[in-house]
Structure formats: C-alpha cells, structure tokens
Design an enzyme around this catalytic site. Structure first.
Site, PDB file in Angstrom:
ATOM      1  N   GLY A  10       7.722   3.646   3.237  1.00  0.00           N
ATOM      2  CA  GLY A  10       8.474   4.850   3.900  1.00  0.00           C
ATOM      3  C   GLY A  10       9.742   4.575   4.318  1.00  0.00           C
ATOM      4  O   GLY A  10      10.369   3.413   4.022  1.00  0.00           O
ATOM      5  N   GLY A  11      10.666   5.146   4.926  1.00  0.00           N
ATOM      6  CA  GLY A  11      12.052   5.027   5.487  1.00  0.00           C
ATOM      7  C   GLY A  11      12.004   3.867   6.503  1.00  0.00           C
ATOM      8  O   GLY A  11      12.984   3.329   6.395  1.00  0.00           O
ATOM      9  N   MET A  12      11.034   3.635   7.171  1.00  0.00           N
ATOM     10  CA  MET A  12      11.191   2.756   8.087  1.00  0.00           C
ATOM     11  C   MET A  12      10.576   1.305   7.711  1.00  0.00           C
ATOM     12  O   MET A  12      10.934   0.406   8.383  1.00  0.00           O
ATOM     13  CB  MET A  12      10.247   3.070   9.307  1.00  0.00           C
TER      14      MET A  12
ATOM     15  N   GLU B  50       7.102  -0.767   5.591  1.00  0.00           N
ATOM     16  CA  GLU B  50       5.906  -0.556   4.579  1.00  0.00           C
ATOM     17  C   GLU B  50       4.545  -1.132   5.355  1.00  0.00           C
ATOM     18  O   GLU B  50       4.829  -1.589   6.425  1.00  0.00           O
ATOM     19  CB  GLU B  50       6.154  -1.795   3.290  1.00  0.00           C
TER      20      GLU B  50
ATOM     21  N   LYS C  38       1.525  -3.218   9.273  1.00  0.00           N
ATOM     22  CA  LYS C  38       2.237  -2.370   9.189  1.00  0.00           C
ATOM     23  C   LYS C  38       3.637  -2.923   9.520  1.00  0.00           C
ATOM     24  O   LYS C  38       3.583  -3.412  10.646  1.00  0.00           O
ATOM     25  CB  LYS C  38       2.104  -1.098  10.108  1.00  0.00           C
TER      26      LYS C  38
ATOM     27  N   ILE D  92       0.648  -1.226   0.002  1.00  0.00           N
ATOM     28  CA  ILE D  92      -0.013  -0.100   0.177  1.00  0.00           C
ATOM     29  C   ILE D  92       0.941   0.978  -0.114  1.00  0.00           C
ATOM     30  O   ILE D  92       0.784   2.072  -0.745  1.00  0.00           O
ATOM     31  CB  ILE D  92      -1.005  -0.002   1.280  1.00  0.00           C
TER      32      ILE D  92
ATOM     33  N   ASP E 167       0.284  14.502  16.477  1.00  0.00           N
ATOM     34  CA  ASP E 167       0.424  14.885  15.048  1.00  0.00           C
ATOM     35  C   ASP E 167      -1.239  14.868  14.379  1.00  0.00           C
ATOM     36  O   ASP E 167      -1.157  14.138  13.294  1.00  0.00           O
ATOM     37  CB  ASP E 167       1.199  13.578  14.356  1.00  0.00           C
TER      38      ASP E 167
END
Length: 265
Positions: free
Chosen positions: A45-47, A49, A65, A42, A160
């Site tokens: 990112g840097g950390m 999927e 995640k 989906i 956030d």
C-alpha cells in the site's frame, strides 16, 4: 498480490513475485532483529507492505506489517503506527487478530509490527459468492460482537468495521477475526490514530463519523457499522449508503422504511 490503499491481513494466500510486482519488496530471507524472517510479500500500500514470515526460533507463521523507510521519519505516520501497536497490545480476544510485538530493525531502520497470520478470506470476498446462511450470519454476529465488546471495554473504538476488515479463518465464521486497527480511536487518550478527521469507509460509516449526534464516536458507532455489514452478509449485497456529502448524511439521518430501498445496485 495487488497494491492496496491500506494495509490489511487475511485472504492473502498466494505469494507474489518479489522482483516484479512491487519494487519496494524486501527479499525473502531478510531477518528482523534476528527474531523474524520474511518469506514473501502479501500486500502493498501507500504506507508500506505486509509480509508473511516466521519466528526464527519457533518456526511459527507471522504477518509482518512494515512502514516504508521514508515514512518512518514522519512523526504523524510513526504516531499512527505506534498507536495501532498500543491498541492491539491492550487487546486479547479470539475474535481479534493477535499482536506479537513492535520494533525497529537496527539494520533496515524500518519499524514493523508482528501479528498473527490469519489463513482465510475476507467477508467482502466471501459474499461475492452469495449471502451467508441465516445460521452463519447469527454465528458471525455473535463472534464479531464479542471482539468489539472486548475492544470497547478497553476504551478502543475500531472506526472502520467493514467486510474488508473481517477475515473468515479457514472458512469458519465461528473463527472470524477483526483486523486493521489502523484508524482506531482510544477513548482514554486524545484524538484518533489518524487524528480527529474523517476515518473509515464511506458506505459503512456511522452517523457520528459524519458529524451527526454531536460527532461523538463511541462503541455504538462500531455497532452501527457492523449492522450494515450483517445486512450485506445476509443479502449478499451492501446497503447503498454512499453518495455526495449531503446524501451521506441524509441516508443516516432518516429512518430507512425498508432495507430493500437501499440495497446497492
């Protein structure tokens, strides 16, 4: 899907080519603890999927995640991931993405979280089409505020709140979901999920997150950020709260004479 700076859920209705867009994707059909099976990537990112998958026994759709294998050995990253799982495990509210479980697959040696798969678009994507109606803004406000109240009553501050982290399930604001508790602060424990440093998106940061009011980030800090979100939903444009470090603080220190002055152009 496009690589992201952070991992998020929602709005990701299209699948991706697992071989071409992100070399780290696990193939469709990969099983995790013989409980979940991956279907498609989906977001990346840097950390790590996020995958769409399903519960093998029930067939129910889930979002998975997953942290990159090399980062799984990093204490700070694992602490962040475990605290996010802990935060979500304490929460159950219809306005918050539902948490199903945290584990480490023994074969892949990769930690993962299984969560509710939310079908919908982010609020940030929706307001690009124009502002919401006044009725929808009111409904959205009540819905998201109920989720924030549930989190705050359990000592969890999101930190956030932004249009990116509110998903409008199936286009119905009455079914909006708050996502991404990755930098949440648990007031009954030490620090934040990413430590005591700066966390959140600059345009929606509360004064407390920038050190004002004693730097005491509390539930009212989330409410401040949500107020900025509601203005954007009402007007179709964000209030411009960005700038250099001095401007970031000054824009929050002053009483805005009118919303129009700060509308981003």
């Amino acid at each position: 899907a496009v690589p992201r700076d952070s991992l998020r859920l929602g709005e990701h209705l299209m699948t991706v080519d697992l071989d071409k867009t992100h070399r780290g994707w696990l193939p469709a059909g990969t099983r995790l603890n013989d409980t979940y099976e991956l279907e498609a990537g989906i977001a990346a990112g840097g950390m790590g999927e996020i995958y769409r998958g399903h519960n093998i026994q029930t067939g129910d759709a889930v979002a998975i995640k997953m942290i990159r294998s090399d980062l799984a050995e990093t204490d700070s990253v694992m602490a962040m991931f475990r605290k996010e799982a802990s935060a979500l495990n304490k929460l159950y509210n219809e306005a918050i993405v539902r948490y199903y479980g945290f584990s480490v697959d023994p074969t892949l040696k990769r930690p993962y979280m299984a969560m509710e798969f939310v079908v919908g678009r982010s609020l940030s994507d929706i307001v690009k089409d124009g502002p919401l109606s006044w009725v929808d803004v009111c409904v959205l406000g009540i819905r998201v505020a109920s989720g924030l109240q549930a989190a705050h009553e359990r000592g969890i501050i999101h930190r956030d709140i932004s249009p990116d982290n509110i998903i409008i399930h199936e286009g119905d604001v009455a079914q909006a979901k708050i996502i991404d508790f990755g930098i949440a602060r648990q007031t009954k424990s030490e620090g934040t999920i990413v430590g005591d440093g700066l966390a959140g998106k600059y345009n929606y940061m509360s004064p407390e997150q920038l050190g004002l009011n004693g730097g005491d980030v509390r539930g009212v800090s989330d409410i401040y950020s949500f107020g900025l979100v509601l203005v954007e939903a009402s007007t179709g444009r964000p209030i411009n709260m960005r700038g250099n470090p001095v401007e970031l603080i000054e824009k929050r220190r002053k009483k805005a004479p009118s919303t129009q002055q700060y509308i981003a152009r």
